[in-house]
Design a protein around this motif. Structure first.
Motif, PDB file in Angstrom:
ATOM      1  N   ALA A   1       0.783  -1.343   0.085  1.00  0.00           N
ATOM      2  CA  ALA A   1      -0.030  -0.021   0.189  1.00  0.00           C
ATOM      3  C   ALA A   1       0.887   1.204   0.024  1.00  0.00           C
ATOM      4  N   THR A   2       0.262   2.423  -0.342  1.00  0.00           N
ATOM      5  CA  THR A   2       0.967   3.748  -0.267  1.00  0.00           C
ATOM      6  C   THR A   2       1.535   4.139   1.098  1.00  0.00           C
ATOM      7  N   GLY A   3       2.603   4.483   1.313  1.00  0.00           N
ATOM      8  CA  GLY A   3       3.038   4.846   2.683  1.00  0.00           C
ATOM      9  C   GLY A   3       3.897   4.038   2.945  1.00  0.00           C
ATOM     10  N   GLN A   4       3.914   2.555   2.706  1.00  0.00           N
ATOM     11  CA  GLN A   4       4.480   1.674   3.339  1.00  0.00           C
ATOM     12  C   GLN A   4       6.097   1.563   2.840  1.00  0.00           C
ATOM     13  N   ARG A   5       6.820   0.705   3.314  1.00  0.00           N
ATOM     14  CA  ARG A   5       8.235   0.635   3.302  1.00  0.00           C
ATOM     15  C   ARG A   5       8.534  -1.023   2.708  1.00  0.00           C
ATOM     16  N   VAL A   6       9.266  -1.237   1.798  1.00  0.00           N
ATOM     17  CA  VAL A   6       9.950  -2.516   1.195  1.00  0.00           C
ATOM     18  C   VAL A   6      11.233  -2.604   1.134  1.00  0.00           C
TER      19      VAL A   6
ATOM     20  N   PHE B   1      14.553   6.482  -1.684  1.00  0.00           N
ATOM     21  CA  PHE B   1      14.966   5.222  -1.804  1.00  0.00           C
ATOM     22  C   PHE B   1      16.491   5.132  -1.429  1.00  0.00           C
ATOM     23  N   SER B   2      16.835   3.757  -0.828  1.00  0.00           N
ATOM     24  CA  SER B   2      18.374   3.812  -0.483  1.00  0.00           C
ATOM     25  C   SER B   2      18.616   2.284  -0.840  1.00  0.00           C
TER      26      SER B   2
ATOM     27  N   GLU C   1      20.768  -4.878  -1.176  1.00  0.00           N
ATOM     28  CA  GLU C   1      19.132  -4.388  -0.828  1.00  0.00           C
ATOM     29  C   GLU C   1      18.785  -2.994  -1.139  1.00  0.00           C
ATOM     30  N   LEU C   2      17.537  -3.095  -1.808  1.00  0.00           N
ATOM     31  CA  LEU C   2      17.213  -1.767  -2.249  1.00  0.00           C
ATOM     32  C   LEU C   2      15.968  -1.580  -1.540  1.00  0.00           C
ATOM     33  N   ASN C   3      15.874  -0.431  -0.564  1.00  0.00           N
ATOM     34  CA  ASN C   3      14.798  -0.184   0.342  1.00  0.00           C
ATOM     35  C   ASN C   3      13.995   1.014  -0.301  1.00  0.00           C
ATOM     36  N   LEU C   4      12.915   0.955  -0.339  1.00  0.00           N
ATOM     37  CA  LEU C   4      11.885   1.958  -0.950  1.00  0.00           C
ATOM     38  C   LEU C   4      11.050   2.263   0.100  1.00  0.00           C
TER      39      LEU C   4
END
Lengths: 114, 114
Positions: free
Chosen positions: A14-19, A64-65, A75-78
């Motif tokens: 969902a919008t606002g989340q982190r993956v 993003f990091s 790992e790519l963190n969004l």
């Protein structure tokens, strides 16, 4: 199998989340690259790591990091996800820091933000 | 910054015929690499062919060959004896000799008609 492993293959959030997207490079490759491919678009370079260090940055948003760990996986963190972040995220690897041999791509992670 | 332009969003070819996909690029560098990648419906990115700018001889890989015109900054891909399995998106890409990120064109969607 290209030798570059990306997980998960699909992700719906969902919008606002982190993956977090994960990439294991081909055996022996030290460089990892992240690309974003929006629907029917070309690939946009996000960031590169070489042997644990950031080497180049492209059009990567501040939300993003990424990082590369001692075992060379990356790992790519969004975070604070928006609908427009829905895309196919590719990881690629190469042997050297600057290799003319082209990259080996993973099969991508398809991110859908709802 | 280097840019890669693919002016043909879509192309079609009859099976067993020959088709040429166009690519131009903009750079002030003298040493670089050029690539063609294929992206079939599976979305996997597959390296088709590569060319080093310092080599005058055009690269060839089986049915795939390039026409590299360095002065004109042109790098076209010729597919001979087209097969149904050649149907895919084709991306032209540029990488400078000392730089780390690969720049992609917007892609050409190739349809092969039986």
């Amino acid at each position: 199998d290209s030798g570059v492993t990306q997980t998960p293959k699909h992700l719906i959030t969902a919008t606002g989340q982190r993956v977090t997207l994960r990439c294991s490079p081909r055996s022996g490759d030290l460089s990892v690259y992240w690309y974003q491919q929006s629907l029917d678009q070309g690939l946009q370079f996000l960031i590169q790591y070489y042997n644990g260090e950031e080497r180049a940055k492209g059009n990567i948003l501040e939300r993003f990091s990424a990082q590369q760990f001692p075992d060379l996986h990356s790992e790519l963190n969004l975070s604070s996800l928006e609908l427009g972040d829905s895309a196919l995220y590719f990881c690629a690897s190469s042997v050297a820091r600057s290799s003319g041999g082209g990259y080996t791509f993973g099969s991508g992670t398809r991110l859908t933000v709802v | 910054a280097q840019t890669v332009t693919q002016s043909q969003p879509e192309m079609s070819v009859q099976e067993a015929e020959t088709v040429t996909l166009s690519c131009t690029y903009d750079t002030s560098e003298s040493d670089y690499y050029l690539f063609w990648y294929k992206q079939p419906p599976s979305r996997q990115m597959i390296l088709v062919i590569r060319q080093e700018a310092y080599k005058q001889q055009n690269a060839t890989e089986n049915r795939f060959s390039v026409n590299f015109q360095k002065a004109a900054k042109s790098f076209s891909l010729k597919i001979s004896d087209s097969q149904l399995g050649d149907a895919a998106m084709y991306f032209c890409a540029y990488r400078s000799y000392n730089n780390n990120d690969m720049r992609f064109g917007a892609g050409t969607r190739l349809t092969v008609k039986p």
